[in-house]
Design a protein around this motif. Structure first.
Motif, PDB file in Angstrom:
ATOM      1  N   GLU A   6       0.829  -1.207   0.000  1.00 23.26           N
ATOM      2  CA  GLU A   6       0.000   0.000   0.000  1.00 23.26           C
ATOM      3  C   GLU A   6       0.864   1.259   0.000  1.00 23.26           C
ATOM      4  N   SER A   7       0.332   2.308  -0.570  1.00 22.86           N
ATOM      5  CA  SER A   7       0.983   3.614  -0.543  1.00 22.86           C
ATOM      6  C   SER A   7      -0.083   4.689  -0.663  1.00 22.86           C
ATOM      7  N   GLY A   9      -0.890   7.005   1.856  1.00 23.93           N
ATOM      8  CA  GLY A   9      -1.402   7.538   3.110  1.00 23.93           C
ATOM      9  C   GLY A   9      -0.688   8.824   3.490  1.00 23.93           C
ATOM     10  N   LEU A  20      -5.282   6.110  -2.171  1.00 25.47           N
ATOM     11  CA  LEU A  20      -4.426   4.999  -1.798  1.00 25.47           C
ATOM     12  C   LEU A  20      -4.249   4.063  -2.983  1.00 25.47           C
ATOM     13  N   CYS A  22      -2.503   0.106  -4.085  1.00 28.60           N
ATOM     14  CA  CYS A  22      -1.996  -1.181  -3.598  1.00 28.60           C
ATOM     15  C   CYS A  22      -1.511  -1.964  -4.809  1.00 28.60           C
ATOM     16  N   ARG A  38      -9.728  -1.026   7.293  1.00 31.86           N
ATOM     17  CA  ARG A  38      -8.988  -0.094   8.136  1.00 31.86           C
ATOM     18  C   ARG A  38      -9.095  -0.514   9.590  1.00 31.86           C
ATOM     19  N   VAL A  93      -5.179   2.958  10.139  1.00 34.30           N
ATOM     20  CA  VAL A  93      -4.270   2.274   9.216  1.00 34.30           C
ATOM     21  C   VAL A  93      -5.141   1.554   8.192  1.00 34.30           C
ATOM     22  N   TYR A  95      -5.568  -1.084   5.117  1.00 35.60           N
ATOM     23  CA  TYR A  95      -4.972  -2.313   4.622  1.00 35.60           C
ATOM     24  C   TYR A  95      -5.626  -2.736   3.306  1.00 35.60           C
ATOM     25  N   GLN A 119       0.789  -4.550   4.504  1.00 36.84           N
ATOM     26  CA  GLN A 119       1.301  -4.084   5.797  1.00 36.84           C
ATOM     27  C   GLN A 119       0.561  -2.848   6.301  1.00 36.84           C
ATOM     28  N   THR A 121      -1.105   1.326   5.463  1.00 38.39           N
ATOM     29  CA  THR A 121      -0.616   2.693   5.316  1.00 38.39           C
ATOM     30  C   THR A 121      -1.466   3.593   6.213  1.00 38.39           C
ATOM     31  N   GLN A 122      -0.813   4.483   6.927  1.00 31.85           N
ATOM     32  CA  GLN A 122      -1.501   5.324   7.894  1.00 31.85           C
ATOM     33  C   GLN A 122      -2.170   6.506   7.200  1.00 31.85           C
TER      34      GLN A 122
END
Length: 127
Positions: A6-7, A9, A20, A22, A38, A93, A95, A119, A121-122
């Motif tokens: 994931e990216s 955040g 977001l 993934c 989440r 977070v 997911y 993993q 992303t916040q």
């Protein structure tokens, strides 16, 4: 080996938007239903959105319907979550998840349908 990354955040103000992404590997992406969930500390993982393999059917939780949009690009093995009009209660977070099956079958919470997880992303939304 299955990998979901994931990216996208970050920290934003209420009312802002984020997208977001993934990116997946190790799965037959175009045969897999995909989802976003989440979680905040001390609480169960919460369903956000899901999309079947052909993108013809999407699912949303009541809390995000009308504000979030899930989409996928099977050529890029990537699933997206466009989040708009963000609220402080969206802070969590996030997911990405993949299913070995092409469709979601458990509703309204399809968490049991998903087999692989990223993993996280916040996402933090300030008021």
């Amino acid at each position: 080996q299955v990998q979901l990354a994931e990216s996208g955040g970050g920290l934003v103000q209420a009312g802002a938007s984020l997208r977001l992404s993934c990116v997946t590997s190790g799965i037959t992406f175009d045969r897999s239903a995909m989802g976003w969930f989440r979680q905040v500390p001390g609480k169960d993982r919460e369903f956000v959105a899901a999309i079947n393999r052909n993108a013809g059917t999407t699912y949303y939780s009541d809390s995000v319907r009308g504000r979030f949009t899930i989409s996928r690009d099977n050529a890029k093995n990537t699933v997206y979550l466009q989040m708009s009009t963000l609220k402080p209660e969206d802070t969590a977070v996030y997911y990405c998840a993949a299913s070995i099956y092409g469709v979601v079958t458990t509703t309204p919470n399809p968490l049991p349908d998903f087999d692989f997880w990223g993993q996280g992303t916040q996402v933090t939304v300030s008021s």
